[in-house]
Design an enzyme around this catalytic site. Structure first.
Site, PDB file in Angstrom:
ATOM      1  N   THR A  57       0.841  -1.204   0.000  1.00 18.18           N
ATOM      2  CA  THR A  57       0.000   0.000   0.000  1.00 18.18           C
ATOM      3  C   THR A  57       0.874   1.250   0.000  1.00 18.18           C
ATOM      4  O   THR A  57       1.986   1.242   0.513  1.00 18.18           O
ATOM      5  CB  THR A  57      -0.929   0.044   1.235  1.00 18.18           C
ATOM      6  OG1 THR A  57      -0.146  -0.132   2.419  1.00 18.18           O
ATOM      7  CG2 THR A  57      -2.006  -1.008   1.164  1.00 18.18           C
TER       8      THR A  57
ATOM      9  N   GLU B 292      -4.462   4.415   3.128  1.00 15.35           N
ATOM     10  CA  GLU B 292      -3.503   3.567   2.412  1.00 15.35           C
ATOM     11  C   GLU B 292      -4.149   3.068   1.140  1.00 15.35           C
ATOM     12  O   GLU B 292      -5.235   2.508   1.176  1.00 15.35           O
ATOM     13  CB  GLU B 292      -3.121   2.369   3.271  1.00 15.35           C
ATOM     14  CG  GLU B 292      -2.515   2.765   4.594  1.00 15.35           C
ATOM     15  CD  GLU B 292      -2.333   1.570   5.514  1.00 15.35           C
ATOM     16  OE1 GLU B 292      -2.509   0.426   5.072  1.00 15.35           O
ATOM     17  OE2 GLU B 292      -2.033   1.813   6.679  1.00 15.35           O
TER      18      GLU B 292
HETATM   19  C1  FMN Z   1      -8.221  -3.201   0.716  1.00 16.78           C
HETATM   20  C2  FMN Z   1      -7.681  -3.110   2.105  1.00 16.78           C
HETATM   21  C3  FMN Z   1      -8.482  -3.506   3.173  1.00 16.78           C
HETATM   22  C4  FMN Z   1      -8.007  -3.436   4.486  1.00 16.78           C
HETATM   23  N1  FMN Z   1      -8.819  -3.813   5.505  1.00 16.78           N
HETATM   24  C5  FMN Z   1      -8.360  -3.773   6.774  1.00 16.78           C
HETATM   25  C6  FMN Z   1      -9.184  -4.196   7.868  1.00 16.78           C
HETATM   26  O1  FMN Z   1     -10.359  -4.543   7.707  1.00 16.78           O
HETATM   27  N2  FMN Z   1      -8.643  -4.170   9.122  1.00 16.78           N
HETATM   28  C7  FMN Z   1      -7.366  -3.764   9.359  1.00 16.78           C
HETATM   29  O2  FMN Z   1      -6.949  -3.772  10.507  1.00 16.78           O
HETATM   30  N3  FMN Z   1      -6.569  -3.342   8.356  1.00 16.78           N
HETATM   31  C8  FMN Z   1      -7.038  -3.344   7.080  1.00 16.78           C
HETATM   32  N4  FMN Z   1      -6.243  -2.928   6.044  1.00 16.78           N
HETATM   33  C9  FMN Z   1      -4.975  -2.248   6.350  1.00 16.78           C
HETATM   34  C10 FMN Z   1      -3.814  -3.162   6.412  1.00 16.78           C
HETATM   35  O3  FMN Z   1      -3.732  -3.668   7.713  1.00 16.78           O
HETATM   36  C11 FMN Z   1      -2.589  -2.269   6.117  1.00 16.78           C
HETATM   37  O4  FMN Z   1      -2.696  -1.804   4.806  1.00 16.78           O
HETATM   38  C12 FMN Z   1      -1.330  -3.036   6.308  1.00 16.78           C
HETATM   39  O5  FMN Z   1      -1.087  -3.220   7.651  1.00 16.78           O
HETATM   40  C13 FMN Z   1      -0.133  -2.318   5.687  1.00 16.78           C
HETATM   41  O6  FMN Z   1       0.179  -1.179   6.375  1.00 16.78           O
HETATM   42  P1  FMN Z   1       1.709  -0.735   6.439  1.00 16.78           P
HETATM   43  O7  FMN Z   1       2.209  -0.651   5.018  1.00 16.78           O
HETATM   44  O8  FMN Z   1       1.655   0.617   7.122  1.00 16.78           O
HETATM   45  O9  FMN Z   1       2.459  -1.754   7.212  1.00 16.78           O
HETATM   46  C14 FMN Z   1      -6.694  -2.975   4.735  1.00 16.78           C
HETATM   47  C15 FMN Z   1      -5.884  -2.591   3.655  1.00 16.78           C
HETATM   48  C16 FMN Z   1      -6.359  -2.656   2.351  1.00 16.78           C
HETATM   49  C17 FMN Z   1      -5.484  -2.243   1.221  1.00 16.78           C
END
Ligand code: FMN
Length: 208
Positions: A70, A134
């Site tokens: 992301t 993100e």
């Molecule tokens: C399509 C999508 C759906 C997501 N849904 C959730 C979710 O339901 N719950 C959650 O805790 N994180 C959700 N995330 C976030 C992810 O946890 C987060 O993008 C991931 O930890 C990467 O973050 P970082 O690059 O800062 O480590 C989602 C991310 C995306 C792209």
């Protein structure tokens, strides 16, 4: 006045951390009853939401742990979204442009307008302390694009952000895969597709 049923991400952010509502836990019923297409035939208020900003590094878990890299937008670029939308998962189009410092050029296929999914919130599964937006652009990029300007146009809501207890990360990975499929099918409708050529996006073809 904040909407008591659907407070915006900004309303929630203004609360002391201890009184922020906790995210719902993902259930098996939710998994089994997810629709394949979401939103009305034509985008409705508050969509489209226009976003742009220089891509920042997140914690890096998206690519490593979830198979879903992301791109984070800077805090000041999130406001058009966080002031009108509740935390959740959204879909639309995104585009990465040439670097802000102009020294790292991406190939033509990487700077196209592409379908994206976006998470707005506090990533309840990872318990982030800061509100983030993100964006996962559905494309195999040839390289990282930190520092590049990203533009996005958000067209609809997919689901709330969820917490994952029983199947943990496996459940989150499965939901993100479903989010991508739902986004592609929802964007395939004519009144959504036409936003891919919105003037908010840069026309790189004229410069190549
Ligand atoms: C399509 C999508 C759906 C997501 N849904 C959730 C979710 O339901 N719950 C959650 O805790 N994180 C959700 N995330 C976030 C992810 O946890 C987060 O993008 C991931 O930890 C990467 O973050 P970082 O690059 O800062 O480590 C989602 C991310 C995306 C792209």
């Amino acid at each position: 006045m904040p909407d008591p049923v659907h407070p915006t991400a900004e309303d929630i952010q203004s609360l002391p951390e201890s009184s922020r509502p906790s995210a719902p836990v993902r259930t098996d019923t939710f998994r089994k009853t997810r629709p394949e297409i979401v939103g009305p035939e034509t985008p409705q208020q508050p969509f489209p939401v226009y976003l742009s900003g220089a891509v920042q590094r997140g914690f890096g878990r998206g690519g490593k742990d979830l198979g879903c890299p992301t791109a984070n937008l800077p805090d000041e670029s999130i406001t058009p979204m966080s002031s009108v939308c509740e935390p959740g998962v959204y879909y639309g189009y995104g585009q990465v442009s040439t670097a802000t410092n102009g020294d790292h050029k991406l190939p033509e296929e990487d700077v196209k307008v592409l379908p994206m999914v976006m998470s707005l919130g506090w990533n309840p599964f990872y318990k982030n302390e800061r509100l983030t937006a993100e964006i996962h652009i559905m494309h195999d990029f040839t390289s990282d694009f930190y520092g590049h300007e990203m533009r996005a146009l958000v067209l609809g809501h997919i689901r709330p952000e969820l917490d994952y207890t029983s199947r943990g990360q496996e459940g989150l990975i499965e939901d993100i895969e479903t989010d991508k499929r739902v986004a592609l099918k929802s964007l395939a409708r004519p009144d959504y597709q036409k936003f891919a050529s919105d003037p908010h996006f840069l026309d790189h073809t004229s410069k190549l």
